[in-house]
Design an enzyme around this catalytic site. Structure first.
Site: not given
Ligand code: NAD
Length: 358
Positions: A116, A121, A124, A127, A221
């Site tokens: 990520r 991106q 991804d 996402s 994560y």
């Molecule tokens: P995910 O589907 O793995 O999890 C969903 C959300 O659940 C996360 O935000 C996580 O913090 C949250 N979570 C976990 N345990 C929890 C709890 N007990 N209570 C409340 N919330 C809880 O995550 P995702 O949507 O795939 O994204 C993960 C990270 O990756 C994020 O920071 C996102 O912004 C980042 N990301 C970065 C890029 C990049 O290219 N830079 C691209 C996509 C996502």
């Protein structure tokens, strides 16, 4: 080079890994072979693929096979040594499936494993599909709720806006916030990653402070909470949940069962007619009472555990996925031939099974 696109076999999987529009972007020297009917459920008939330059035939002998779900044992048996496979391979949980690919000498690229980082991106797929799931979850909540989402001022009286809580504000949660806001609900959200507060607020929602701060891993994560933190989160949520009409949960830890955020007792504390849409149903659910794949009513509260929401919007979900696959292919196909550059962190990071000499 040949690129094969099989028809998905998993019941309820309506997406396809490549849509006709993408074929023109693939560059010279790539011949696309699509299994008959592969795009039907997503609104892309065989004829649309033919018009875009593909052949309808057996996709499994191609140099690269791109699909949505991990291959079944029978499908994996049709793969051959040195072939490239791109799909959601569930590398952290489907040990048997990954072993099958490794034994067959397949270079398996898992869409879940795309690093990520900014450069990756466009690849991804987690996402792109979470965006679809988050949007659809908000629509389901609005549909199942016996109340309006927006505030209405009518001659017959004033209707207050619905109060919606989003738990987990990653990609899906942020899209659910944006969608619920567009429908006029008053939205609050919580995530254990403190960095999320600003993103939640920038979408016009309120960050619900439960006093619980989790750790963020290097990959961005959340780390799993300690049992004490988990218990504190459940207690804090139980006190606040009765204030909300709809709760959309998206909390996840890669490779782990979904954290339990909403206890059975918390559900019973909600008003009858309230709704929970549990996007984490596939990995066991964020609510103790969620039944994966089912929609139930418990103490008057609807609990929606429908899995694979992206498949319910198969046309756009496939369009986005197809661009992700195209972007990954751009890294592994050079001048019409497969060329795996293991010095590229995106290629190396996405690959989960590797033929020895490749
Ligand atoms: P995910 O589907 O793995 O999890 C969903 C959300 O659940 C996360 O935000 C996580 O913090 C949250 N979570 C976990 N345990 C929890 C709890 N007990 N209570 C409340 N919330 C809880 O995550 P995702 O949507 O795939 O994204 C993960 C990270 O990756 C994020 O920071 C996102 O912004 C980042 N990301 C970065 C890029 C990049 O290219 N830079 C691209 C996509 C996502």
């Amino acid at each position: 080079m040949q690129l094969g696109i099989p028809k998905e076999l998993v019941p309820g999987e309506h997406r396809v890994a490549l849509i006709p529009e993408t074929i023109g972007r693939l560059g010279d020297g790539v011949d696309v072979i699509v299994e008959t009917g592969a795009g039907d459920a997503a609104g892309f008939p065989d004829d649309a693929y033919r018009k875009a330059g593909a052949t309808i035939g057996d996709p499994w002998a191609a140099d690269v096979v791109a699909k949505v779900a991990a291959p079944t044992a029978e499908e994996a048996g049709r793969l051959h040594d040195g072939q490239v496979l791109i799909a959601f391979l569930a590398p952290l949980t489907d040990t048997a499936g990954i072993e099958r690919l490794a034994t067959a000498g397949v270079n398996g690229f898992a869409l879940e494993s795309v690093p990520r980082i900014t450069r990756a991106q466009p690849i991804d797929a987690l996402s792109s599909q979470a965006t679809v799931g988050g949007y659809k979850a908000a629509l389901i909540a609005a549909d199942r709720l016996p109340r309006f989402f927006p505030m209405l001022m009518t001659a017959a009286g004033t209707i207050p806006p619905a109060k919606v809580l989003i738990l987990g504000a990653g990609v899906a949660g942020l899209q659910a916030i944006a969608t619920a806001r567009r429908l006029g609900a008053v939205v609050s959200a919580f995530d254990v990653r403190p960095a999320v507060r600003e993103q939640v607020e920038s979408l016009g929602a309120t960050f619900l402070d439960l006093g619980i701060l989790g750790e963020e891993t290097e990959g961005g994560y959340a780390s799993e909470l300690t049992p004490e933190q988990q218990a504190a989160q459940q207690t804090e949520l139980q006190a606040r949940i009765p204030l909300f009409d709809a709760v959309i949960t998206t909390a996840a830890i890669p490779g782990r069962p979904a954290p339990k955020l909403i206890t059975a007792e918390a559900v019973r504390a909600m008003r009858p007619g309230s709704v929970i849409v549990d996007l984490a149903a596939e990995t066991g659910g964020n609510c103790e009472l969620t039944r994966p794949g089912e929609e139930i009513v418990e103490s008057g509260v609807a609990i929606v555990g429908t899995t694979n929401l992206p498949s319910t919007m198969a046309t756009h979900a496939s369009q986005l996925l197809s661009r992700n696959v195209d972007s990954l292919l751009a890294l592994i196909v050079v001048d019409g031939a497969v060329s795996l550059n293991w010095d590229d962190e995106v290629v190396a990071g996405t690959c989960v099974t590797r033929k020895e000499s490749a």
